[in-house]
Design a protein around this motif. Structure first.
Motif, short mmCIF file in Angstrom:
data_model
loop_
_atom_site.label_atom_id
_atom_site.label_comp_id
_atom_site.label_asym_id
_atom_site.label_seq_id
_atom_site.Cartn_x
_atom_site.Cartn_y
_atom_site.Cartn_z
N ALA A 123 85.03 33.72 -55.69
CA ALA A 123 84.61 32.35 -55.41
C ALA A 123 85.83 31.53 -55.02
N PHE A 124 85.58 30.48 -54.22
CA PHE A 124 86.62 29.51 -53.93
C PHE A 124 86.35 28.27 -54.77
N VAL A 125 87.39 27.81 -55.45
CA VAL A 125 87.25 26.73 -56.42
C VAL A 125 88.13 25.55 -56.03
N ASP A 126 87.58 24.35 -56.09
CA ASP A 126 88.34 23.13 -55.79
C ASP A 126 89.06 22.69 -57.06
N VAL A 127 90.42 22.74 -57.02
CA VAL A 127 91.21 22.26 -58.15
C VAL A 127 92.09 21.08 -57.74
N GLY A 128 91.84 20.55 -56.52
CA GLY A 128 92.62 19.41 -56.05
C GLY A 128 93.68 19.76 -55.04
N HIS A 129 93.89 21.06 -54.79
CA HIS A 129 94.87 21.49 -53.78
C HIS A 129 94.23 21.39 -52.40
N LYS A 130 95.08 21.23 -51.35
CA LYS A 130 94.54 21.10 -50.00
C LYS A 130 93.77 22.35 -49.57
N LYS A 131 94.13 23.51 -50.15
CA LYS A 131 93.38 24.74 -49.91
C LYS A 131 92.62 25.11 -51.18
N ASP A 132 91.36 25.48 -51.05
CA ASP A 132 90.60 25.88 -52.23
C ASP A 132 91.23 27.11 -52.88
N ALA A 133 91.23 27.14 -54.20
CA ALA A 133 91.83 28.24 -54.96
C ALA A 133 90.88 29.44 -54.99
N PHE A 134 91.47 30.63 -55.15
CA PHE A 134 90.71 31.88 -55.12
C PHE A 134 90.52 32.42 -56.53
N LEU A 135 89.29 32.74 -56.88
CA LEU A 135 88.97 33.29 -58.21
C LEU A 135 88.11 34.53 -58.03
N HIS A 136 88.68 35.70 -58.37
CA HIS A 136 87.94 36.96 -58.27
C HIS A 136 87.11 37.19 -59.53
N TYR A 137 86.04 37.95 -59.40
CA TYR A 137 85.16 38.22 -60.53
C TYR A 137 85.93 38.86 -61.69
N LEU A 138 86.84 39.78 -61.38
CA LEU A 138 87.59 40.46 -62.43
C LEU A 138 88.56 39.53 -63.16
N ASP A 139 88.84 38.36 -62.57
CA ASP A 139 89.72 37.39 -63.21
C ASP A 139 88.96 36.37 -64.07
N LEU A 140 87.65 36.54 -64.15
CA LEU A 140 86.88 35.63 -65.01
C LEU A 140 87.15 35.91 -66.49
N GLY A 141 87.50 37.17 -66.81
CA GLY A 141 87.70 37.53 -68.21
C GLY A 141 86.36 37.91 -68.84
N VAL A 142 86.38 38.87 -69.74
CA VAL A 142 85.14 39.38 -70.32
C VAL A 142 84.44 38.32 -71.17
N GLU A 143 85.19 37.32 -71.65
CA GLU A 143 84.60 36.30 -72.53
C GLU A 143 84.18 35.04 -71.77
N ILE A 164 101.03 30.17 -51.82
CA ILE A 164 102.08 30.82 -51.04
C ILE A 164 101.67 30.82 -49.58
N SER A 165 102.54 30.27 -48.74
CA SER A 165 102.30 30.21 -47.29
C SER A 165 100.99 29.47 -47.03
N THR A 166 100.04 30.11 -46.36
CA THR A 166 98.78 29.45 -46.01
C THR A 166 97.71 29.65 -47.07
N LYS A 167 98.04 30.35 -48.15
CA LYS A 167 97.04 30.66 -49.17
C LYS A 167 97.05 29.61 -50.28
N GLY A 168 95.87 29.34 -50.82
CA GLY A 168 95.76 28.45 -51.97
C GLY A 168 96.16 29.17 -53.25
N PRO A 169 96.07 28.49 -54.39
CA PRO A 169 96.43 29.13 -55.67
C PRO A 169 95.47 30.27 -56.02
N ARG A 170 95.95 31.24 -56.80
CA ARG A 170 95.11 32.29 -57.36
C ARG A 170 94.81 31.91 -58.79
#
Length: 522
Positions: free
Chosen positions: A56-76, A130-136
């Motif tokens: 998913a792409f998530v708006d955290v206030g950065h000019k580029k939407d941040a990237f959140l992968h399913y595996l980074d959600l955490g089991v909890e 980093i570069s053209t990418k938003g936060p992870r």
């Protein structure tokens, strides 16, 4: 080995240099208003689901939407979502210790089963833009300390694999298990080895307080907004690298000196006297030889022992380093032994450059060809030894049949880039300049303007060291004559950052006085 930390605090940026036996090994430069740093926690809003990427792409206030992968959600993740519902009740602060943890999410699940567009979620920066990418991002929230990492919503204790003693691992696990609250997980870091109960308990309480303070902020927050900001960069770096070998920490700012002193007093009371305020006339980085090392170490070509040199090229995700023997000549050694010696010296410099530039991704090193298998194996061993000090996760592969060594290194921040070439300070790249012999006349004109038009009677003039030496030479120097002629209190500071004909004026409070070229041209 003697380690020193030099902190240069300027109005627009902070520079942190780590020296080992006076050699520069790490450099961090960050703007004072730097945001979206690793460790920062945000209340974000899901903008878009990408089923093909399971992310998913998530708006955290950065000019580029941040990237959140399913595996980074955490089991909890279900427990976090459940907890957020209670947070919305602004009349009382929910207690995580009393909450029942929800079922864990499936490892093979899909992002659309867990998130929906517009949903507000609590996330943490795992990798800076980093570069053209938003936060992870990661949704597994954690608070890092010197001895441990606190992870809410997980009820378990883990111990760093670098702690080898079984007895010590068992002691630490049992100790933390007995003092941590329910529904909080703890990862015990290597630095906790041998530490007393009081030290560990104090840090655990400090990390729990950070969590409680954030819950109060979360109750009032509207997405996207910053909930928790990671410790100041200087303190965060200290937290990770501080060890008993630190002899001096030099800081040129009173507030940052106090902040670092307080932190060191907590983590190592016997080392609190290593923090030293710097009040010298020279810029702090010039005084400790950092500026000169930066100029020589950040170019495309980096020289090391006996004329040998590296050529370093960069792309988006790949770095290529070529090792050259240069004009090195060892008549007593054959070609094979000479190549091995150059390669070992190059490996040491490459390990330093990776830390210094914070190079990440894939690094390919083209060493000088060696025929002996013994030399090739020894070079791999040496490279592994030199990289032991590197805190970033890395992996080193043996030399290929083409003499190439592949290294992968964790990248969580943009690579450090420092421009070593200088634009002409008088023509600004146009190719035509005023006669350099008239430069002192230009400076005198500026001093006249300061004293008689702006009524500034005390100031500091930063100029190139060569020019400073010329202006101050002799009993009746130009500096002496100007002070008498214009009745000013003037201090000359040689500054290695400046070009040959560059200058900068500062008032008595350290603020730069803006004297642009236009004034000179009138």
């Amino acid at each position: 080995m003697i380690s020193e930390l030099v902190v240069d605090v300027q109005p627009k940026e902070v520079t942190i240099a780590v020296l080992e036996d006076k050699k520069l090994v790490e450099l961090q430069q960050e703007a004072q208003d730097e945001s979206f740093a690793v460790g920062n926690i945000y209340l974000g809003r899901v903008k878009k689901l990408m089923p093909a990427l399971n992310a998913a792409f998530v708006d955290v206030g950065h000019k580029k939407d941040a990237f959140l992968h399913y595996l980074d959600l955490g089991v909890e993740f279900n427990s976090i979502t459940y907890f957020q519902k209670f947070v919305s009740d602004k009349k009382k602060i929910p207690q995580l210790q009393k909450m029942k943890l929800q079922r864990i999410i499936e490892k093979e699940g899909t992002i659309s089963d867990v998130l929906k567009v517009g949903q507000e979620i609590l996330v943490q920066i795992a990798k800076e833009p980093i570069s053209t990418k938003g936060p992870r991002l990661t949704a597994e929230i954690s608070f890092a300390g010197r001895f441990m990492v606190l992870i809410p919503f997980i009820d378990r204790v883990s111990v760093s694999q670098k702690i080898m003693s079984r007895e010590e691992r068992a002691r630490l696990r049992q100790l933390i298990q007995s003092i941590k609250p329910k529904n909080f997980g703890v990862i015990i870091r290597t630095n906790a080895e041998g530490k007393r109960v009081a030290e560990l308990d104090a840090e655990l309480k400090n990390l729990l307080k950070k969590w409680e303070d954030n819950i109060v902020k979360l109750q009032k927050a509207k997405a996207p907004s910053l909930i928790f900001e990671e410790t100041g960069r200087t303190v965060a770096l200290l937290r990770d690298i501080f060890n008993p070998s630190f002899e001096q920490i030099h800081v040129n700012d009173k507030n940052v000196t106090k902040e670092i002193s307080e932190y060191v007093s907590i983590i190592a009371p016997d080392k609190k006297n290593v923090v030293k305020p710097y009040n010298g006339a020279l810029p702090i980085l010039d005084n400790f030889g950092v500026t000169k090392q930066i100029k020589s170490l950040f170019g495309k070509t980096v020289t090391f022992k006996n004329g040998a040199y590296l050529i370093i090229e960069h792309t988006e995700a790949l770095h290529v380093i070529d090792v050259n023997s240069g004009n090195r000549n060892k008549s007593s050694l054959g070609q094979e032994d000479s190549a091995y010696m150059v390669n070992v010296a190059a490996a040491e410099e490459i390990a330093r450059q990776l830390r210094l530039r914070d190079m990440g991704g894939i690094i390919v090193v083209d060493f000088i060809d060696m025929n002996k298998g013994e030399h090739r194996n020894n070079l791999l061993t040496k490279m592994q030894e030199f990289m032991e000090k590197d805190r970033a996760r890395h992996n080193i592969l043996p030399l290929s049949k083409f003499g190439l060594m592949q290294i992968t290194r964790q990248r969580v921040r943009p690579e450090m880039e420092v421009a070593t070439s200088e634009i002409c300070p008088t023509c600004f790249g146009k190719g035509k300049i005023k006669s350099s012999i008239l430069f002192t006349d230009t400076l005198e004109g500026k001093i006249d303007y300061l004293a008689n038009k702006l009524k500034v009677k005390k100031f500091v003039l930063h100029i190139h060291p060569y020019v400073a030496a010329y202006i101050q030479q002799g009993l009746f120097s130009l500096k002496y004559k100007w002070k008498k002629k214009y009745s000013v209190g003037m201090k000359i500071v040689p500054n290695q950052k400046l070009g040959f004909l560059q200058y900068a004026f500062y008032d008595k409070d350290g603020n730069e006085i803006d004297l642009k070229e236009e004034i000179e041209m009138k």
